[in-house]
Design a protein around this motif. Structure first.
Motif, mmCIF file in Angstrom:
data_model
loop_
_atom_site.group_PDB
_atom_site.id
_atom_site.type_symbol
_atom_site.label_atom_id
_atom_site.label_comp_id
_atom_site.label_asym_id
_atom_site.label_seq_id
_atom_site.Cartn_x
_atom_site.Cartn_y
_atom_site.Cartn_z
ATOM 1 N N GLY A 54 5.619 -26.414 -0.872
ATOM 2 C CA GLY A 54 4.388 -26.433 -0.089
ATOM 3 C C GLY A 54 4.530 -25.714 1.238
ATOM 4 N N LEU B 212 -3.799 -25.650 -10.216
ATOM 5 C CA LEU B 212 -2.756 -24.671 -9.941
ATOM 6 C C LEU B 212 -2.840 -23.503 -10.926
ATOM 7 C CD1 LEU B 212 -0.168 -23.666 -8.576
ATOM 8 C CD2 LEU B 212 1.124 -25.164 -10.134
ATOM 9 N N GLN C 180 5.714 -37.145 -6.232
ATOM 10 C CA GLN C 180 6.525 -36.102 -5.635
ATOM 11 C C GLN C 180 7.835 -35.923 -6.405
ATOM 12 O OE1 GLN C 180 5.908 -34.291 -2.590
ATOM 13 N NE2 GLN C 180 3.810 -35.097 -2.618
ATOM 14 N N GLN D 30 0.382 -34.741 -3.203
ATOM 15 C CA GLN D 30 0.629 -35.199 -4.569
ATOM 16 C C GLN D 30 1.162 -36.636 -4.599
ATOM 17 O OE1 GLN D 30 -0.051 -33.738 -7.740
ATOM 18 N NE2 GLN D 30 -1.331 -32.733 -6.205
ATOM 19 N N THR E 130 -3.006 -36.060 -10.884
ATOM 20 C CA THR E 130 -1.874 -35.150 -11.069
ATOM 21 C C THR E 130 -2.210 -34.099 -12.129
ATOM 22 O OG1 THR E 130 -0.282 -36.863 -10.451
ATOM 23 C CG2 THR E 130 0.551 -34.985 -11.722
ATOM 24 N N SER F 113 -4.449 -31.608 -10.677
ATOM 25 C CA SER F 113 -3.712 -30.698 -9.797
ATOM 26 C C SER F 113 -3.046 -29.584 -10.589
ATOM 27 C CB SER F 113 -2.658 -31.478 -9.005
ATOM 28 O OG SER F 113 -3.245 -32.505 -8.235
ATOM 29 N N LEU G 48 -4.607 -25.249 -1.632
ATOM 30 C CA LEU G 48 -3.481 -25.500 -2.525
ATOM 31 C C LEU G 48 -2.304 -26.093 -1.753
ATOM 32 C CD1 LEU G 48 -2.304 -25.145 -5.403
ATOM 33 C CD2 LEU G 48 -1.480 -22.897 -4.668
ATOM 34 N N LEU H 64 9.470 -30.269 -3.723
ATOM 35 C CA LEU H 64 8.024 -30.017 -3.679
ATOM 36 C C LEU H 64 7.563 -29.753 -2.253
ATOM 37 C CD1 LEU H 64 5.423 -29.844 -5.312
ATOM 38 C CD2 LEU H 64 5.101 -32.300 -4.972
ATOM 39 N N HIS H 65 8.111 -30.503 -1.313
ATOM 40 C CA HIS H 65 7.734 -30.293 0.087
ATOM 41 C C HIS H 65 8.090 -28.878 0.532
ATOM 42 C CE1 HIS H 65 6.978 -31.300 4.317
ATOM 43 N NE2 HIS H 65 8.098 -30.649 4.593
ATOM 44 N N ILE I 69 -0.544 -29.699 -2.625
ATOM 45 C CA ILE I 69 0.887 -29.898 -2.881
ATOM 46 C C ILE I 69 1.427 -31.023 -1.998
ATOM 47 C CG2 ILE I 69 3.164 -28.824 -2.657
ATOM 48 C CD1 ILE I 69 1.832 -26.148 -3.390
ATOM 49 N N ARG I 70 1.024 -31.025 -0.738
ATOM 50 C CA ARG I 70 1.515 -32.049 0.201
ATOM 51 C C ARG I 70 1.010 -33.442 -0.146
ATOM 52 N NH1 ARG I 70 3.606 -35.291 2.449
ATOM 53 N NH2 ARG I 70 4.313 -35.478 4.619
ATOM 54 N N THR J 235 -10.390 -28.169 -5.060
ATOM 55 C CA THR J 235 -9.282 -28.751 -4.314
ATOM 56 C C THR J 235 -9.739 -30.023 -3.602
ATOM 57 O OG1 THR J 235 -8.282 -26.578 -3.963
ATOM 58 C CG2 THR J 235 -7.598 -28.351 -2.495
#
Length: 456
Positions: free
Chosen positions: A126, A425, A118, A115, A418, A421, A108, A122-123, A112-113, A395
């Motif tokens: 993650g 999640l 962005q 995506q 997206t 994702s 996960l 978000l960074h 996130i990194r 994933t």
């Protein structure tokens, strides 16, 4: 020829064996057809009923108190009637399969990194999940060490167990996610900047990669050699967990695709070549396992509903191989051409990787559809750690979709990734919630309810 009078506690059967011997010899066949929760108590109840039938009494002190079964449906008793156990007793059933939590959380973090769309913060989200995963890894490892220290001999039994042993490689899969997450979150993306500012960390990552390759090669060869020489499994009982011993070395290619680009050119090429070799070994063994898996499904049908989430494991090998092909193709320096003939330059290899990735993505999609329909048809009712198979392999499938969309510069594919994702999640949160609940109500970490019990 002499005739032996039956001893106390035995009755002669038509085959000449005692009823105790007869019933014990057939319990294994009966167990294979029952749900996971019924099996530990089945053997206890049958053997105890045989003994009590000859004693003529009923000693409640010898009743199995760990696993209780509904006699009508073969389902577990309500948690309210289940005896409460202390943490020490429950640690005896803390298995290697707990690393499915940390490898799924690590997956996960990578998702996130990576995506394509962005947004601010978000960074940081993650990075927070990455730190959480490190904490979870330490806690899981500490609990396992406590189990092995408190109960001597359980380490050897766990790695040689015909069911729990197959989850031993999940430890290395968790290590793989930690290495790749460290690269993504702690090393600058620009190779020049990374080589100028993160030399020590990149050197540590490179050493970790080569140690990882050596250890996972030993696992891939050693564990399968042990299984081939010690255990005897019927193909009708095959489960996707049989793929797990080859999974860690296969992820060497995925690690290489992430770390090789920022390494010095000579080291980066060596890492990419090693990663490609390991990835080839992994996907080749996975294909051999697929042939048996399809044969098992054709002959015996879908697994028991409690094990169907395990089918998602089949999504992982082609998905992570597609991801590795795309990443290693991009990571080669533009000047790469080992014999200077223009045939194996970086652009050609990247094109070949893109074609192969598209081919393998379709195979992952096929397995994903098979697993999804199987679970929808008969969803599992009781949590077990195999539920995490619905997260980690998918994933890789989602990351491969992102990489393909980026390579083709196709915005619809990226938006589709997206959406994947977001669904993943939600799946992660769903499984995590049930995982926490299962610990609280003693559905796992309890005698007869974990991977340290044979149930197929």
């Amino acid at each position: 020829m002499s005739y032996r009078q039956p001893s106390f506690g035995e009755t002669p059967s038509s085959s000449g064996r005692s009823s105790t011997e007869y019933n014990g010899s057939h319990l294994d066949d009966i167990e294979k057809s029952l749900p996971i929760q019924t099996i530990p108590s089945l053997r206890l109840k049958v053997l105890q009923s045989i003994t009590r039938g000859h004693r003529g009494d009923h000693d409640k002190s010898t009743e199995p108190r760990c696993v209780e079964v509904n006699s009508k449906a073969g389902e577990p008793a309500d948690e309210a009637t289940r005896p409460k156990l202390g943490i020490r007793q429950r640690l005896a059933h803390f298995t290697w399969a707990w690393y499915t939590l940390t490898m799924s959380t690590g997956g996960l973090v990578l998702l996130i990194r990576s995506q394509p769309h962005q947004f601010p913060g978000l960074h940081q989200i993650g990075l927070a999940v990455f730190i959480l995963n490190i904490v979870l890894f330490v806690l899981v490892t500490s609990a396992l060490v406590a189990r092995f220290c408190l109960f001597p001999g359980t380490f050897l039994r766990s790695v040689t167990h015909p069911r729990e042993g197959f989850f031993f490689p999940t430890f290395f899969l968790s290590i793989a996610t930690l290495i790749t997450c460290t690269q993504r979150y702690c090393v600058p993306e620009d190779p020049e900047v990374a080589r100028a500012t993160s030399k020590s960390l990149m050197w540590a990552i490179q050493i970790a990669f080569w140690i990882y390759v050596a250890l996972t090669t030993s696992v891939a060869v050693g564990q399968y050699s042990y299984v081939f020489s010690t255990h005897s499994f019927g193909l009708q009982t095959m489960m996707p967990t049989w793929i797990l011993p080859i999974f860690p070395i296969m992820l060497s290619g995925t690690i290489a695709s992430v770390i090789s680009e920022t390494q010095p050119v000579a080291s980066g090429v060596s890492i990419a070549v090693a990663g490609l070799t390991c990835q080839g070994l992994g996907i080749a063994v996975a294909f051999m396992m697929y042939s048996h898996m399809v044969g098992r499904l054709m002959q015996s049908g879908l697994p028991n509903r409690e094990h169907r989430t395990g089918l998602f494991m089949c999504v992982g090998p082609p998905a992570f191989t597609a991801l590795a092909f795309l990443g290693m193709g991009r990571s080669l320096p533009e000047s790469f051409d080992h014999d200077m003939d223009g045939l194996t330059d970086a652009a050609t290899i990247e094109t070949m990787g893109l074609i192969g990735a598209g081919f393998l993505w379709a195979l992952s999609f096929w397995w994903f559809g098979i697993a999804l329909l199987a679970v929808i048809q008969s969803p599992p009712r009781y949590f077990h750690l195999g539920w995490w198979a619905a997260v980690f392999p998918n994933t890789g499938f989602t990351l491969a979709t992102i990489s393909l969309g980026t390579a083709f510069r196709n915005e619809p594919i990226l938006w589709f990734a997206t959406a994947m994702s977001i669904v993943l999640l939600l799946t992660y949160l769903f499984v995590l919630g049930h995982h926490i609940r299962a610990v609280v109500v003693q559905d796992i970490m309890y005698p007869g309810r974990d991977e340290d019990v044979e149930d197929h």
